[in-house]
Motif scaffolding. Structure first.
Motif, mmCIF file in Angstrom:
data_model
loop_
_atom_site.group_PDB
_atom_site.id
_atom_site.type_symbol
_atom_site.label_atom_id
_atom_site.label_comp_id
_atom_site.label_asym_id
_atom_site.label_seq_id
_atom_site.Cartn_x
_atom_site.Cartn_y
_atom_site.Cartn_z
ATOM 1 N N ALA A 39 0.818 -1.211 0.000
ATOM 2 C CA ALA A 39 0.000 0.000 0.000
ATOM 3 C C ALA A 39 0.852 1.261 0.000
ATOM 4 C CB ALA A 39 -0.934 -0.015 1.204
ATOM 5 N N LEU A 40 1.914 1.270 0.794
ATOM 6 C CA LEU A 40 2.779 2.451 0.860
ATOM 7 C C LEU A 40 3.467 2.699 -0.479
ATOM 8 C CD1 LEU A 40 4.157 4.742 2.368
ATOM 9 C CD2 LEU A 40 5.878 3.095 3.166
ATOM 10 N N GLU A 41 4.017 1.638 -1.066
ATOM 11 C CA GLU A 41 4.709 1.798 -2.349
ATOM 12 C C GLU A 41 3.761 2.293 -3.430
ATOM 13 O OE1 GLU A 41 4.984 -0.860 -0.375
ATOM 14 O OE2 GLU A 41 7.028 -0.412 0.339
ATOM 15 N N ARG A 42 2.523 1.763 -3.432
ATOM 16 C CA ARG A 42 1.541 2.215 -4.421
ATOM 17 C C ARG A 42 1.200 3.686 -4.215
ATOM 18 N NH1 ARG A 42 -0.592 -2.891 -3.146
ATOM 19 N NH2 ARG A 42 -2.182 -1.992 -1.781
ATOM 20 N N TYR A 43 1.110 4.099 -2.969
ATOM 21 C CA TYR A 43 0.777 5.496 -2.661
ATOM 22 C C TYR A 43 1.912 6.425 -3.109
ATOM 23 C CZ TYR A 43 -1.530 9.273 -0.079
ATOM 24 O OH TYR A 43 -2.183 10.437 0.267
ATOM 25 N N LEU A 44 3.131 6.045 -2.804
ATOM 26 C CA LEU A 44 4.284 6.870 -3.189
ATOM 27 C C LEU A 44 4.400 6.966 -4.703
ATOM 28 C CD1 LEU A 44 6.937 5.555 -0.616
ATOM 29 C CD2 LEU A 44 5.592 7.648 -0.485
ATOM 30 N N GLU A 45 4.134 5.855 -5.392
ATOM 31 C CA GLU A 45 4.182 5.870 -6.849
ATOM 32 C C GLU A 45 3.085 6.751 -7.417
ATOM 33 O OE1 GLU A 45 5.457 5.208 -10.676
ATOM 34 O OE2 GLU A 45 6.464 4.890 -8.739
ATOM 35 N N ASN A 46 1.925 6.751 -6.757
ATOM 36 C CA ASN A 46 0.832 7.603 -7.215
ATOM 37 C C ASN A 46 1.179 9.074 -7.068
ATOM 38 O OD1 ASN A 46 -2.315 8.745 -6.623
ATOM 39 N ND2 ASN A 46 -2.068 7.203 -8.216
ATOM 40 N N ILE A 47 1.875 9.427 -5.996
ATOM 41 C CA ILE A 47 2.341 10.816 -5.831
ATOM 42 C C ILE A 47 3.216 11.200 -7.025
ATOM 43 C CG2 ILE A 47 3.822 12.375 -4.503
ATOM 44 C CD1 ILE A 47 2.955 10.951 -1.983
ATOM 45 N N ARG A 48 4.167 10.328 -7.353
ATOM 46 C CA ARG A 48 5.095 10.634 -8.451
ATOM 47 C C ARG A 48 4.347 10.779 -9.775
ATOM 48 N NH1 ARG A 48 7.634 6.077 -5.844
ATOM 49 N NH2 ARG A 48 9.137 6.810 -4.289
ATOM 50 N N LYS A 49 3.382 9.909 -10.025
ATOM 51 C CA LYS A 49 2.619 9.972 -11.275
ATOM 52 C C LYS A 49 1.782 11.250 -11.345
ATOM 53 C CE LYS A 49 2.269 5.007 -12.172
ATOM 54 N NZ LYS A 49 1.343 3.829 -12.253
ATOM 55 N N LEU A 50 1.151 11.613 -10.222
ATOM 56 C CA LEU A 50 0.350 12.829 -10.201
ATOM 57 C C LEU A 50 1.223 14.065 -10.398
ATOM 58 C CD1 LEU A 50 -2.147 12.038 -7.286
ATOM 59 C CD2 LEU A 50 -2.667 12.147 -9.731
ATOM 60 N N LYS A 51 2.384 14.071 -9.789
ATOM 61 C CA LYS A 51 3.294 15.212 -9.937
ATOM 62 C C LYS A 51 3.752 15.355 -11.388
ATOM 63 C CE LYS A 51 4.924 17.693 -7.590
ATOM 64 N NZ LYS A 51 4.509 19.104 -7.394
ATOM 65 N N ASP A 52 3.975 14.220 -12.059
ATOM 66 C CA ASP A 52 4.395 14.266 -13.458
ATOM 67 C C ASP A 52 3.264 14.722 -14.374
ATOM 68 O OD1 ASP A 52 6.935 13.409 -12.855
ATOM 69 O OD2 ASP A 52 6.531 11.293 -13.281
ATOM 70 N N ALA A 53 2.018 14.368 -14.012
ATOM 71 C CA ALA A 53 0.881 14.605 -14.905
ATOM 72 C C ALA A 53 0.201 15.950 -14.700
ATOM 73 C CB ALA A 53 -0.142 13.485 -14.732
ATOM 74 N N LEU A 54 0.328 16.541 -13.506
ATOM 75 C CA LEU A 54 -0.444 17.733 -13.166
ATOM 76 C C LEU A 54 0.442 18.963 -13.007
ATOM 77 C CD1 LEU A 54 -2.762 16.170 -10.402
ATOM 78 C CD2 LEU A 54 -3.204 16.337 -12.866
#
Length: 338
Positions: free
Chosen positions: A86-101
């Protein structure tokens, strides 16, 4: 027309900020929220219990497999760190959102232990979160615990985190504190950059057929925003540098406008977006712009706090006077409330 506002030390394009919800799990939906006017996005909450439980479950799984199969000793099974939790998925989601937004991405953390809060908050910061919301969902069910002890639980957590992370911290508070104004002042002194009023505790229900407790979820209504409106109006202008966010019950442009008039820096959207979709953000934003044009306001700052306690002729109307006036003016007719 200037809708920009300052929130947690961040300059954002308008006061509409979707709050923590499953919508942020999808990068595509997050992009849609941004395209329709969202000025920042708060991610869904990372729960320490979920991270711990998943990790412990994987350890037990690998341990039992190791006992049961000889192949495990020769690398038949992957090591624990090869599994994405869960933590790794959350951290990866932060990175993806930062790249996309292009808008700020605010992580949301719901912890249990002091160590868990600090460890995970540090990791969220390192992953690129622009700010951190502390979703302290704590029900003081211990009847021996005093109100002062409950407050200190929040303040100790905030002080510890402030000593370990540098990004802005927003604390989401419940309306259950005995002296909300005083406590908000203590939160500001302990290092918070903002508060969100108010956290919405989901209440358990009782199933009268099975005689058991059951989970229940009821979307918010516009009437719920009035509690935040009152307290934001009372707190506006009292604590320099502390952002005031209104959360719970914002469903229309009028809801948002009322909260901004009370003094909110931002208004958070959740239930309405889950029900009507990300595109509804644009409708609320358009309603705010239309109202501003009708009223002759050129910026949000022109009217923010216009109906706060420090601006209205009779601040007592935000306190007991309103209660007395409503009861005194009530008259009853069968089937009609006047």
């Amino acid at each position: 027309m200037d809708l920009t506002t300052n929130y947690l030390g961040l300059t954002i394009k308008n006061p509409l900020v979707p709050s923590a919800s499953p919508l942020s799990k999808s990068v595509a939906i997050a992009r849609e929220l941004e395209d329709h006017g969202a000025a920042a996005i708060i991610m869904w909450s990372l729960f320490e219990e979920a991270v711990t439980a998943e990790s412990e479950s994987m350890v037990r799984f690998l341990h039992h497999q190791d006992i049961g199969f000889g192949e495990a000793e020769s690398g038949f099974l992957p090591v624990h760190h090869d599994f994405e939790g869960a933590l790794e998925r959350y951290l990866e989601n932060i990175r993806k959102l930062k790249d996309a937004l292009d808008i700020p991405v605010i992580a949301s953390l719901n912890g249990v232990t002091p160590g868990g809060w600090i460890k995970h908050a540090t990791e969220l910061q390192e992953a690129g979160a622009d700010a951190l919301e502390l979703n302290v969902y704590y029900v003081a069910g211990d009847v021996t615990q005093t109100g002062l002890q409950v407050e200190e639980r929040y303040l100790e957590l905030l002080r510890e985190l402030r000593g370990h992370i540098q990004i802005p911290i927003n604390m989401k508070l419940s309306p259950s504190f005995s002296s909300i104004g005083n406590f908000v002042g203590q939160v500001a002194a302990a290092g918070a950059n903002g508060v969100a009023l108010f956290n919405r505790f989901y209440q358990p229900d009782i199933n009268i057929d099975s005689l058991r407790l059951q989970s229940s979820l009821h979307p918010s209504t516009s009437a719920e925003a009035l509690l935040a409106m009152r307290w934001i109006a009372i707190l506006y202008g009292r604590f320099d540098g502390l952002s005031l966010g209104a959360t719970g019950g914002v469903h229309t442009s009028a809801d948002a406008i009322k909260l901004l008039l009370a003094g909110a820096d931002v208004v958070h959207l959740c239930s309405v977006l889950l029900g009507k979709g990300p595109a509804y953000t644009a409708q609320i934003l358009a309603g705010i712009k239309d109202w501003m044009e009708e009223q002759g306001f050129e910026s949000v700052e022109d009217f923010r706090g216009r109906v706060s306690a420090i601006s209205v002729p009779n601040p007592a109307e935000l306190e007991r006077a309103n209660y007395v006036n409503i009861l005194d003016s009530y008259s009853f007719s069968p089937g009609v409330m006047v």
